[in-house]
Scaffold this motif. Structure first.
Motif, short mmCIF file in Angstrom:
data_model
loop_
_atom_site.label_atom_id
_atom_site.label_comp_id
_atom_site.label_asym_id
_atom_site.label_seq_id
_atom_site.Cartn_x
_atom_site.Cartn_y
_atom_site.Cartn_z
N GLY A 203 -6.82 2.28 2.71
CA GLY A 203 -6.95 1.41 3.87
C GLY A 203 -8.40 1.19 4.24
O GLY A 203 -9.30 1.31 3.41
N ALA A 204 -8.63 0.87 5.51
CA ALA A 204 -9.97 0.55 5.99
C ALA A 204 -10.91 1.73 5.77
O ALA A 204 -10.58 2.87 6.07
CB ALA A 204 -9.91 0.19 7.48
N ARG A 205 -12.09 1.43 5.20
CA ARG A 205 -13.15 2.42 4.94
C ARG A 205 -12.66 3.59 4.10
O ARG A 205 -13.19 4.70 4.19
CB ARG A 205 -13.75 2.91 6.27
N ASN A 206 -11.60 3.37 3.35
CA ASN A 206 -11.03 4.41 2.47
C ASN A 206 -10.63 5.67 3.25
O ASN A 206 -10.58 6.77 2.69
CB ASN A 206 -12.01 4.80 1.37
N ALA A 207 -10.34 5.49 4.54
CA ALA A 207 -10.03 6.64 5.39
C ALA A 207 -8.54 6.96 5.43
O ALA A 207 -8.14 7.99 5.98
CB ALA A 207 -10.53 6.39 6.81
N SER A 208 -7.70 6.11 4.88
CA SER A 208 -6.25 6.34 4.86
C SER A 208 -5.69 5.84 3.54
O SER A 208 -6.35 5.07 2.83
CB SER A 208 -5.58 5.63 6.04
N ALA A 209 -4.48 6.26 3.23
CA ALA A 209 -3.91 5.89 1.93
C ALA A 209 -2.39 5.88 2.01
O ALA A 209 -1.78 6.49 2.89
CB ALA A 209 -4.37 6.86 0.84
N VAL A 210 -1.79 5.18 1.05
CA VAL A 210 -0.33 5.14 0.86
C VAL A 210 -0.07 5.30 -0.62
O VAL A 210 -0.72 4.66 -1.46
CB VAL A 210 0.28 3.83 1.39
N GLY A 211 0.88 6.15 -0.99
CA GLY A 211 1.25 6.32 -2.39
C GLY A 211 2.19 5.22 -2.84
O GLY A 211 3.12 4.86 -2.12
N THR A 212 1.95 4.65 -4.01
CA THR A 212 2.81 3.59 -4.54
C THR A 212 3.41 4.03 -5.85
O THR A 212 2.74 4.63 -6.70
CB THR A 212 2.00 2.28 -4.75
N LEU A 213 4.68 3.73 -6.03
CA LEU A 213 5.40 4.01 -7.26
C LEU A 213 6.17 2.76 -7.66
O LEU A 213 6.77 2.09 -6.80
CB LEU A 213 6.40 5.17 -7.07
N VAL A 214 6.16 2.42 -8.94
CA VAL A 214 6.93 1.29 -9.42
C VAL A 214 7.62 1.69 -10.72
O VAL A 214 7.00 2.27 -11.61
CB VAL A 214 6.05 0.03 -9.61
N GLU A 215 8.91 1.42 -10.79
CA GLU A 215 9.70 1.76 -11.97
C GLU A 215 9.51 0.68 -13.02
O GLU A 215 9.61 -0.51 -12.74
CB GLU A 215 11.18 1.88 -11.57
N ARG A 216 9.20 1.07 -14.25
CA ARG A 216 8.75 0.14 -15.27
C ARG A 216 9.83 -0.84 -15.73
O ARG A 216 9.53 -1.98 -16.08
CB ARG A 216 8.22 0.92 -16.48
N THR A 217 11.09 -0.43 -15.73
CA THR A 217 12.14 -1.30 -16.25
C THR A 217 12.61 -2.32 -15.21
O THR A 217 12.73 -3.51 -15.49
CB THR A 217 13.34 -0.45 -16.71
N SER A 218 12.86 -1.87 -13.98
CA SER A 218 13.42 -2.73 -12.95
C SER A 218 12.38 -3.29 -11.99
O SER A 218 12.69 -4.16 -11.18
CB SER A 218 14.45 -1.94 -12.14
N LEU A 219 11.14 -2.78 -12.04
CA LEU A 219 10.06 -3.15 -11.11
C LEU A 219 10.36 -2.68 -9.68
O LEU A 219 9.78 -3.19 -8.71
CB LEU A 219 9.80 -4.67 -11.12
N PHE A 220 11.26 -1.72 -9.55
CA PHE A 220 11.62 -1.18 -8.23
C PHE A 220 10.43 -0.40 -7.66
O PHE A 220 9.79 0.39 -8.36
CB PHE A 220 12.84 -0.27 -8.36
N VAL A 221 10.14 -0.62 -6.37
CA VAL A 221 8.98 -0.04 -5.72
C VAL A 221 9.40 1.02 -4.71
O VAL A 221 10.39 0.85 -3.99
CB VAL A 221 8.15 -1.14 -5.00
N ALA A 222 8.67 2.12 -4.68
CA ALA A 222 8.85 3.15 -3.65
C ALA A 222 7.48 3.47 -3.08
O ALA A 222 6.50 3.58 -3.82
CB ALA A 222 9.50 4.40 -4.24
N LEU A 223 7.42 3.60 -1.77
CA LEU A 223 6.16 3.91 -1.09
C LEU A 223 6.24 5.29 -0.45
O LEU A 223 7.29 5.66 0.10
CB LEU A 223 5.85 2.85 -0.02
#
Length: 359
Positions: A203-223
């Motif tokens: 996020g702003a000024r690299n002070a926060s973050a969110v983990g992202t995951l994406v499944e390669r076959t279905s392109l399903f996303v989990a945060l």
């Protein structure tokens, strides 16, 4: 010998002349200067020095030091130092400069400018130029309004150009990493669901973050909500999200070599997932995740404090992305491929129904 080459100076040239006058060999002269023999040899050849073997049998007085003169060689070197080997092609005011600036003003990067000029002038090499030459011409301009104006046309508008990476990885290595090259072939084929790509978006000024995951076959996303960018926080966030997914659908995860994945062994122990690591500076090895991160910026802009999002809010953002029909999936959405209980018609029926009531 020094690692970085430096040109001979006037003192070294004087030592070469004196050594030749005293009959010393090139090797002994080079050793007294702590220089390579080839450096001394090239200096003599450039300045019309004649070795003793070529002078034998000739009449007349032998040239002192074989004709080498330190003062004359120094004068020649100074003149050549001020004269460029090649005239600059990209100069403010010439025709090529006007074309480059015009293309930069339309939002093109120097690399895109180079490619466009090659296509527009395939048979006119005077209008073809590499992107490196464009960068060099811009950043070697003298300080002033013109330099500021041209640099502002670049996407990052940095005052100084960052040095290019030479391939070495300065971040150090994580313990017990398993390389992406040891990943089973089924992961590359994308036929079996359960293989993920992961990353952190900041996020702003690299002070926060969110983990992202994406499944390669279905392109399903989990945060995953991540309290901070530490390895422990990333491990907890990813573990929580992955453990909500069936064990048969969390087989492997491919990640970059960021320090936030230092606890990957604990992650594997808690979730049963096998973690593979991409090569340094190789984002294309996790291209699906990189593309997904770009899509997520619609909901999680870089200027945002990402710590303000709860896990429930992140789940809703992931749902919006997972419910989007994707061309690569034949206009199916990731959710209906990955989740057996997701009803595509019901989901979009709720969205379209209010519109139908107003018509």
């Amino acid at each position: 010998m020094e690692d970085t080459y430096k040109h001979l100076d006037c003192t070294e040239r004087a030592v070469i002349q004196v050594g030749l006058e005293q009959g010393h060999s090139l090797r002994s002269i080079s050793q007294s200067l702590s220089r390579s023999v080839s450096t001394v040899s090239r200096e003599l050849q450039r300045n019309h020095w004649k070795p003793p073997s070529s002078r034998s049998g000739r009449r007349g007085r032998r040239p002192v030091a074989g004709g080498y003169r330190a003062t004359r060689a120094e004068h020649r070197a100074r003149q050549l130092a001020h004269k460029p080997r090649k005239d600059k092609r990209l100069i403010p005011g010439n025709a090529l400069w006007s074309k480059v600036v015009s293309l930069l003003q339309t939002g093109n990067s120097p690399e895109q400018v180079s490619g466009t000029l090659k296509r527009m002038h395939p048979k006119e090499p005077q209008f073809q130029i590499s992107h490196e030459t464009i960068y060099t011409a811009i950043y070697t301009m003298p300080r002033g309004e013109l330099r500021k104006e041209v640099i502002s046309l670049l996407r990052q508008s940095r005052k100084k150009r960052r040095p290019r990476s030479r391939g070495e990885d300065r971040r150090g290595s994580l313990p017990n990493m398993v390389s992406i090259h040891e990943r089973p072939p089924e992961v590359d084929e994308r036929l079996v669901p359960g293989h993920w790509e992961g990353d952190l978006i900041k996020g702003a000024r690299n002070a926060s973050a969110v983990g992202t995951l994406v499944e390669r076959t279905s392109l399903f996303v989990a945060l995953a909500k991540v309290d901070n960018g530490s390895a422990e926080s990333a491990q907890k966030g990813f573990s929580y999200v992955l453990n909500r997914i069936d064990a048969q659908r969390r087989l492997s995860m491919t990640y970059d070599q960021g320090k936030e994945m230092a606890c990957h062994e604990i992650l594997s122990e808690k979730t049963g997932i096998k973690v593979y690591f991409a090569d340094p500076h190789s984002p294309w090895q996790r291209g699906i995740n990189e593309n997904t991160n770009g899509l997520l910026r619609q909901y999680l802009p870089k200027s945002t404090d990402l710590s303000a999002f709860s896990q429930e809010e992140l789940d809703q953002i992931a749902l919006k992305l997972n419910a989007r029909p994707r061309k690569s999936l034949d206009w199916k959405c990731p959710a209906e491929i990955f989740l057996p209980d997701f009803d595509f018609r019901e989901y979009y029926g709720r969205i379209l129904e209010p519109v139908a009531l107003r018509t």
